[in-house]
Every structure is written in C-alpha cells, then in structure tokens.
Design a protein around this motif. Sequence first.
Motif, PDB file in Angstrom:
ATOM      1  N   LEU A 149      98.148  34.493  57.356  1.00 59.68           N
ATOM      2  CA  LEU A 149      97.383  35.188  56.319  1.00 59.68           C
ATOM      3  C   LEU A 149      96.692  34.158  55.440  1.00 59.68           C
ATOM      4  O   LEU A 149      97.223  33.062  55.240  1.00 59.68           O
ATOM      5  CB  LEU A 149      98.310  36.053  55.447  1.00 59.68           C
ATOM      6  CG  LEU A 149      98.936  37.295  56.083  1.00 59.68           C
ATOM      7  CD1 LEU A 149      99.972  37.889  55.139  1.00 59.68           C
ATOM      8  CD2 LEU A 149      97.876  38.328  56.427  1.00 59.68           C
ATOM      9  N   PRO A 150      95.524  34.470  54.902  1.00 60.81           N
ATOM     10  CA  PRO A 150      94.890  33.532  53.965  1.00 60.81           C
ATOM     11  C   PRO A 150      95.678  33.459  52.661  1.00 60.81           C
ATOM     12  O   PRO A 150      96.451  34.367  52.333  1.00 60.81           O
ATOM     13  CB  PRO A 150      93.497  34.148  53.741  1.00 60.81           C
ATOM     14  CG  PRO A 150      93.678  35.604  54.038  1.00 60.81           C
ATOM     15  CD  PRO A 150      94.715  35.681  55.113  1.00 60.81           C
ATOM     16  N   ALA A 151      95.497  32.388  51.923  1.00 61.29           N
ATOM     17  CA  ALA A 151      96.147  32.258  50.615  1.00 61.29           C
ATOM     18  C   ALA A 151      95.724  33.414  49.713  1.00 61.29           C
ATOM     19  O   ALA A 151      94.550  33.796  49.680  1.00 61.29           O
ATOM     20  CB  ALA A 151      95.770  30.925  49.977  1.00 61.29           C
ATOM     21  N   GLN A 152      96.697  33.985  49.007  1.00 55.02           N
ATOM     22  CA  GLN A 152      96.450  35.152  48.167  1.00 55.02           C
ATOM     23  C   GLN A 152      96.194  34.740  46.722  1.00 55.02           C
ATOM     24  O   GLN A 152      96.763  33.763  46.231  1.00 55.02           O
ATOM     25  CB  GLN A 152      97.654  36.094  48.222  1.00 55.02           C
ATOM     26  CG  GLN A 152      98.004  36.562  49.625  1.00 55.02           C
ATOM     27  CD  GLN A 152      96.912  37.394  50.251  1.00 55.02           C
ATOM     28  OE1 GLN A 152      96.552  38.447  49.741  1.00 55.02           O
ATOM     29  NE2 GLN A 152      96.383  36.919  51.365  1.00 55.02           N
ATOM     30  N   ALA A 153      95.364  35.518  46.028  1.00 54.78           N
ATOM     31  CA  ALA A 153      95.017  35.224  44.635  1.00 54.78           C
ATOM     32  C   ALA A 153      96.065  35.774  43.678  1.00 54.78           C
ATOM     33  O   ALA A 153      96.826  36.688  44.017  1.00 54.78           O
ATOM     34  CB  ALA A 153      93.648  35.809  44.306  1.00 54.78           C
ATOM     35  N   MET A 154      96.096  35.222  42.479  1.00 49.82           N
ATOM     36  CA  MET A 154      96.994  35.692  41.415  1.00 49.82           C
ATOM     37  C   MET A 154      96.170  35.955  40.166  1.00 49.82           C
ATOM     38  O   MET A 154      95.356  35.136  39.761  1.00 49.82           O
ATOM     39  CB  MET A 154      98.078  34.654  41.135  1.00 49.82           C
ATOM     40  CG  MET A 154      99.106  34.524  42.244  1.00 49.82           C
ATOM     41  SD  MET A 154     100.258  33.163  41.987  1.00 49.82           S
ATOM     42  CE  MET A 154      99.220  31.764  42.443  1.00 49.82           C
ATOM     43  N   VAL A 155      96.417  37.111  39.551  1.00 53.81           N
ATOM     44  CA  VAL A 155      95.627  37.528  38.397  1.00 53.81           C
ATOM     45  C   VAL A 155      96.547  37.845  37.226  1.00 53.81           C
ATOM     46  O   VAL A 155      97.674  38.319  37.400  1.00 53.81           O
ATOM     47  CB  VAL A 155      94.756  38.758  38.747  1.00 53.81           C
ATOM     48  CG1 VAL A 155      95.627  39.984  39.038  1.00 53.81           C
ATOM     49  CG2 VAL A 155      93.749  39.062  37.651  1.00 53.81           C
ATOM     50  N   HIS A 165      94.756  28.824  41.464  1.00 52.42           N
ATOM     51  CA  HIS A 165      95.757  28.587  42.494  1.00 52.42           C
ATOM     52  C   HIS A 165      96.023  29.863  43.276  1.00 52.42           C
ATOM     53  O   HIS A 165      95.987  30.971  42.723  1.00 52.42           O
ATOM     54  CB  HIS A 165      97.078  28.109  41.871  1.00 52.42           C
ATOM     55  CG  HIS A 165      96.968  26.799  41.153  1.00 52.42           C
ATOM     56  ND1 HIS A 165      96.278  26.666  39.961  1.00 52.42           N
ATOM     57  CD2 HIS A 165      97.449  25.570  41.456  1.00 52.42           C
ATOM     58  CE1 HIS A 165      96.346  25.402  39.570  1.00 52.42           C
ATOM     59  NE2 HIS A 165      97.034  24.727  40.453  1.00 52.42           N
ATOM     60  N   GLY A 166      96.308  29.696  44.562  1.00 53.09           N
ATOM     61  CA  GLY A 166      96.719  30.803  45.396  1.00 53.09           C
ATOM     62  C   GLY A 166      98.128  30.578  45.896  1.00 53.09           C
ATOM     63  O   GLY A 166      98.766  29.569  45.565  1.00 53.09           O
ATOM     64  N   TYR A 167      98.625  31.515  46.688  1.00 54.57           N
ATOM     65  CA  TYR A 167      99.973  31.338  47.241  1.00 54.57           C
ATOM     66  C   TYR A 167      99.995  31.743  48.709  1.00 54.57           C
ATOM     67  O   TYR A 167      99.215  32.578  49.163  1.00 54.57           O
ATOM     68  CB  TYR A 167     101.019  32.124  46.450  1.00 54.57           C
ATOM     69  CG  TYR A 167     100.960  33.624  46.622  1.00 54.57           C
ATOM     70  CD1 TYR A 167     101.692  34.259  47.623  1.00 54.57           C
ATOM     71  CD2 TYR A 167     100.179  34.414  45.780  1.00 54.57           C
ATOM     72  CE1 TYR A 167     101.648  35.635  47.792  1.00 54.57           C
ATOM     73  CE2 TYR A 167     100.131  35.791  45.941  1.00 54.57           C
ATOM     74  CZ  TYR A 167     100.865  36.390  46.941  1.00 54.57           C
ATOM     75  OH  TYR A 167     100.810  37.753  47.103  1.00 54.57           O
ATOM     76  N   LEU A 168     100.899  31.110  49.429  1.00 51.53           N
ATOM     77  CA  LEU A 168     101.076  31.341  50.858  1.00 51.53           C
ATOM     78  C   LEU A 168     102.572  31.396  51.138  1.00 51.53           C
ATOM     79  O   LEU A 168     103.330  30.575  50.607  1.00 51.53           O
ATOM     80  CB  LEU A 168     100.444  30.193  51.646  1.00 51.53           C
ATOM     81  CG  LEU A 168     100.367  30.315  53.163  1.00 51.53           C
ATOM     82  CD1 LEU A 168      99.283  31.314  53.556  1.00 51.53           C
ATOM     83  CD2 LEU A 168     100.034  28.945  53.766  1.00 51.53           C
TER      84      LEU A 168
END
Length: 479
Positions: A293-299, A205-208
Amino acid sequence: MDYSTNDSKSTSKNKVVAVVGGGLTQSTLSQVGALNACYFAKRGFQVEVFESREDIREAKIVKGRSINLALSHRGRQALKQVGMEDTIVSKGIPMHSRMIHSLNGTQSPIPYGKKGQYILSVDRANLNKELLSAAETYSTTKLNFAHKLLNWSTETGAMTFLRADGAKEEIQADLIVGCDGAFSAIRKQFLRQSRFNFSQTYIPHGYLELTMPPINGEFAMKPNYLHIWPRNTFMMIALPNLDKTFTCTLFMPFDEFENVTTGDQVIEFFQKYFPDTIPLIGADALKRDYFRLPAQAMVSVKCSPYHLSDKCVLMGDAAHAVVPFYGQGMNAGFEDCLVFNEIMDQLNEDFSAVLPEYTRVRVPDDHAIADLAMYNYVEMRSHVNSKWFLFRKYVDNTLHMIMPRTVIPLYTMVTFTRIRYHEAVKRWHWQDKVINQGLLCVAASVVGGSYLLVRYPPNMPNISIEQLWTRLQALKSPF
C-alpha cells in the motif's frame, strides 16, 4: 444537582438519538460512535446507529487504517461506565515502557510512569466489534449498516440516507451525534453556519505498516513494550498483538518514501537505519509489504463549536482528529462520551443546555491534545535520543516520587489521570519553568562553589599522607 433517574428515563424513552458513524469510516473505525450508542441506550433513548459501510463483524476484508490503539486511563474510565472495561482490557497487551532501539542495536527502556502503570496495545478492529456487539445488547438500539448520509436538516433533525439497494430512507431524530471521522459528512452542515471555526492540517509525514511475525511461536521481541526506533526526522514503532505478531509502523516524510522505489532499495534503507529488524521481519516480507500500500497521510482537525442549537453534536475524530503520536486519539474520543454523559447528569438531559456546555468544556481540551500529539512526534523520533531529555525524565520522575501532588510529569497527567488536557499543558509549562530554574540555580551554586574553592582554598595543615593515615587509624582504635 441531584435528579431522579426515573424521571430522566421516562423523558428519554420518547426521544430518538441518531448516531452517525458506528463502524468503518473513511479514515478510522468509529469506536466512539459504538460507545456513544451504549451510553444513550443505557439512559433509555431510542438509538439508531448509521454506518455507510458493511458490518465489520461480517466483513471478509477489513479496510481502513489499522494503526494499533493505545488504551489508557481516560479510555478505560469511559468503557467502565458501560461495563466494557474488563472485556476490552482482557484482550489488550500491557506496555510498561518505551523500548528505544539505537542504531547500534542496543535497547534502553524508558518507563511510562511509576511501577504498575502501563498502557494497553489494543486491536482496532476487535475493539470496534466488541463495542458494536455491546450496543446491540440494548433493546432500544438498532444498527443500520450500508446507510450513506445524503442530507440532514439543522432545523428539524430530519435525515436522508441512501441504502445499499439504492432506496432512500428518512428518519427524524431529536439529537444527531456525528461520530463519522475526520472527513465527517455531518460536519459539512456546520461549515455552512456563521461563526463556525474549522481547520485541518496535513503533516508532511506519512505512515506505512509492516508485520513482524512470531519466531517459533513466540514474540520476536519483548512483548510488554512499545518499541521505538527513533531516527531524528523519522521513526518506526512496533506494538504487540495477541497473535504474537508485532504491528510495525514506519513514520517518515513523504519525500523519503518516494525515494525508495525498489525492493533492493528497501533492504538498503533498512540496513542503514533499522538493521536489527531485517531478520525479524524477513527480507522477502520487507520487499513485498513495503509496496503493498502507498504511505498514508495523517491529518489534524480542529473546529468549534461542537454543536448546532440543540439538534446536533460532534464527537471523536469528527470534532478533533489528532495525529497518533500521543496515543490519545481514541482515549480523547472515549472521554468525549464520558464528559457528555456527566453533563447530561448535571443538566437533566436538557439538550438545549447540555450541548453548549459540552462545547464550552471540551473544545479547549481537545485542541490541547491535538497540539500535544504534534509535539510528541518530535519527542518520540528525536528527543528520546537526547541525554538532556533522559536526565529531565529522571528529575521529573524523582520529584514526582518525593512530591506526588506537586510535581506530576506531563505524560502521567495525560495518560494516567483525568486532569483536563488544557490544564495539564498549563501545569506542565509551570513545572518546566520552575524545575529548569531550580536546575540552573543548582548548577550556578556548584560552579560558584568550585570557583571559590579554587580561588580561596581553605588553610590545610602541612601533613603527609602517611601521617594522616596514622591519625585515622588512631581514631578507629578503641584504646
């Protein structure tokens, strides 16, 4: 053990602590680095803070992740030790409950804890500015911005930095504290060591982020809640800001983000899943900001040990980056500083003893909160829609009111106490097992009792309703 403060400070004065990561890092604002600087400076150490980017307090544009932070008990206790709790709390907005927004527009609050218990919505950039300014008030602290770490020695503590003007700068440190985020440059040296365990996991999943502006100068929704739109496989949340906007964050699988490619598709998507937010955010703003902005990754990062001999220690995201779904990333990082400080007291600032003890104490707790953060995403986006989940919340809270020391809900243990994270998980599993077995016994008793009543009804006198009423009236009569 009781040690003299004067002896401790006289020892500290000659030692240099280098804190790497005190401002913007690749993935986060290192509030942990700035707070650590306050802790070490308060003890009398010579503190050098190194940050690869410019001073956020002077930056015209602040880059990096901006998901609002949720400050709770652990973080507040860490801030309190350096006199910063009141300053930060005064600039936060209390959130007493989750506010669940269903698809049909109804809103249902789920309190976080007992009356008076709340978490605080805190602006990430402002928090970092306040902590940097606090660190700077100590005469033994020097803040070095635009210093990129090139290399450091695990044997000697020698560090080489590249400055903005292209010149190299070297420093010798007695202790290196790595607070430089999930993609830590300090941690790279750890990876070259034998028996260092490391793992990182990107979730699918990413976030925006989107902004919900004020309406007629006031909040567009009730401000003292963390608003959640749970949609099973994805969700949106909204946290209040002091300027009366809400920061809305859409968490969703990357392939879902990739399916929405035009402004009309954005509106269509929001009409289907978040229809009540369209008039609040604005259709034009949605079309524009969705593609800003593009969806950001979560690690999620786990590693151990957190130290190398007596020369270096990792804290915050550099040691344990977590996904943001339990609101504990910053709180866990701040508690790192507090726990380290407590161990420093216990072991008289002897780095050779303090660092391994810190690893021993902190690794199981940080790994536990990393796992809980993963679990809580499922709870937030899906479980809150479940009647069983709501029933269990009610049962847990009721039992907590009756037996406050025996039954403590998991969220309460994590958010409103300093019970160690891994101990909270153990206790939660035990409580869950006992309560579920108790509910099963109650259900079995009800079913069994109902069956016996049907199978073997008690002998009731053959009496009409009118006769029964007459007898009841006679019982009521004083004559």
